[in-house]
Enzyme design. Structure first.
Site, mmCIF file in Angstrom:
data_model
loop_
_atom_site.group_PDB
_atom_site.id
_atom_site.type_symbol
_atom_site.label_atom_id
_atom_site.label_comp_id
_atom_site.label_asym_id
_atom_site.label_seq_id
_atom_site.Cartn_x
_atom_site.Cartn_y
_atom_site.Cartn_z
ATOM 1 N N THR A 159 0.820 -1.213 0.000
ATOM 2 C CA THR A 159 0.000 0.000 0.000
ATOM 3 C C THR A 159 0.851 1.258 0.000
ATOM 4 O OG1 THR A 159 -1.837 -1.095 1.121
ATOM 5 C CG2 THR A 159 -1.746 1.296 1.295
ATOM 6 N N SER A 211 1.114 -7.322 -1.225
ATOM 7 C CA SER A 211 1.644 -8.428 -0.419
ATOM 8 C C SER A 211 0.710 -9.623 -0.370
ATOM 9 C CB SER A 211 1.982 -7.959 0.999
ATOM 10 O OG SER A 211 0.827 -7.682 1.757
ATOM 11 N N THR A 271 1.102 -4.549 4.133
ATOM 12 C CA THR A 271 0.765 -4.924 5.510
ATOM 13 C C THR A 271 0.083 -6.288 5.626
ATOM 14 O OG1 THR A 271 -1.370 -3.760 5.386
ATOM 15 C CG2 THR A 271 0.538 -2.519 6.223
ATOM 16 N N ASP A 272 -0.584 -6.737 4.560
ATOM 17 C CA ASP A 272 -1.441 -7.920 4.696
ATOM 18 C C ASP A 272 -0.668 -9.189 5.031
ATOM 19 O OD1 ASP A 272 -3.614 -6.344 4.257
ATOM 20 O OD2 ASP A 272 -3.999 -7.011 2.204
#
Length: 330
Positions: free
Chosen positions: A12, A54, A85-86
């Site tokens: 992101t 990700s 972040t995922d």
């Protein structure tokens, strides 16, 4: 002034609006240009090595990231990895095992809002990550929203809030307070030369139990060739042992050479299959308790362990050994 390298992998933080939603697009140089304050923190160099959402991160990418870090570490005082972040917690956990005895700071960060957007959390996270990397504290860390979290203890707990990550079953390693890096955990001395250990067997499946689950799912996974099975049990690690009994399927998997580990669906406090009969029976069937490890750490550690051995006794020994602060059997 410390010299820190940014390795960008997408996420992101590097995203822009495309035809079908946000997609990673910015290169490392563009990320750095959006945070000019970095010149007050350290000398910065950067390199783009991937540009992925990700969600599309694969185990082979962990090997590539780990190798890229180790190849550059001698030339820098620390390394920052920008990442989506995922799946950041999976990557940070695996890097904690692959970068054995790392003696410099390797810091993962990202953002919940693209860096090009007004009010993005990416600017703060990048500044904080570089500050931690320049601190010289050895280890793999996730730095996010002011928190410094050991890579093997980080879990994404919010899908949208800026306070996305928590340190699970261990205190935060520290905080970034303004421009000051404050560590709270005692520094573990590194007395062994760092080494890259990227051996792994990615044939590991994470199975979340639901009431009424069919035991044939475990047989199916065994027949598909999986070598490791992590079962997210109920509560302290309970596995059904009556009515719709999973124990015979676990025994068949273990007898076929599949390593079976038990974790919990609960975020905090870990699992202990030695308390209830529904856990003790799973242990007698050959499953291994993973105590206070996060699910991300259990999955990545089992992949890494299976890259070294498939001997059941040795797998169990290695799963219960503490390599980087990921487990406290207590």
């Amino acid at each position: 002034m410390k010299k820190i390298l940014l390795l960008s992998t997408g996420g992101t933080i590097a995203a822009v609006h495309g035809a079908d939603g946000l997609v990673p697009a910015l290169q490392a140089e563009e990320l750095i240009a959006l945070v000019p304050e970095l010149t007050d923190v350290c000398e910065v160099e950067c390199r783009s090595i991937l540009n992925l959402d990700s969600t599309n991160m694969h185990p082979e990418d962990w090997k590539f990231i780990a190798t890229s870090i180790m190849d550059e570490l001698d030339a820098y005082d620390g390394i920052v990895v920008s990442h989506g972040t995922d799946t950041m917690a999976f990557t940070s956990s695996m890097l904690s095992f692959m970068l054995a005895h790392v003696d410099k700071s390797v810091v993962l960060t990202g953002s919940q809002v693209p860096l090009v957007e007004p009010g993005s959390d990416g600017r703060r996270n990048i500044l904080d990550a570089f500050s931690v990397a320049a601190s010289g504290r050895p280890g793999v860390f996730v730095v996010f929203n002011g928190k410094i979290i050991k890579g093997c203890r980080a879990v994404k707990v919010h899908s949208a809030r800026l306070d996305a990550f928590s340190s699970v079953n261990q205190s935060e390693a520290g905080r970034v307070e303004g421009s000051k890096v404050v560590f709270r955990l005692h520094e573990e001395p590194v007395s062994v030369r760092r080494r890259l250990d990227i051996r792994m067997d990615e044939r590991v499946f994470l199975l979340k139990l639901v009431p009424g689950i069919d035991a044939s799912i475990i047989d199916f996974l065994r027949e598909k060739g999986y070598k490791g099975l992590v079962i997210e049990g109920f509560g302290a690690g309970g596995v059904p042992n009556a009515r719709l009994d999973l124990l015979d399927a676990i025994r068949r998997a273990v007898d076929a050479g599949v390593s079976v580990c038990i974790t919990t669906q609960c975020l905090y406090d870990g699992c202990d299959i030695g308390i209830y009969d529904v856990g003790i029976a799973a242990g007698k069937a050959g499953a291994v308790s993973t105590f206070d490890m996060t699910p991300e750490a259990v999955v990545t550690k089992l992949m890494w362990v299976l890259g070294h051995t498939h001997d059941p006794a040795e797998v169990q020994r290695m799963m219960l050994e503490n390599y980087c602060g990921e487990i406290d059997p207590g």
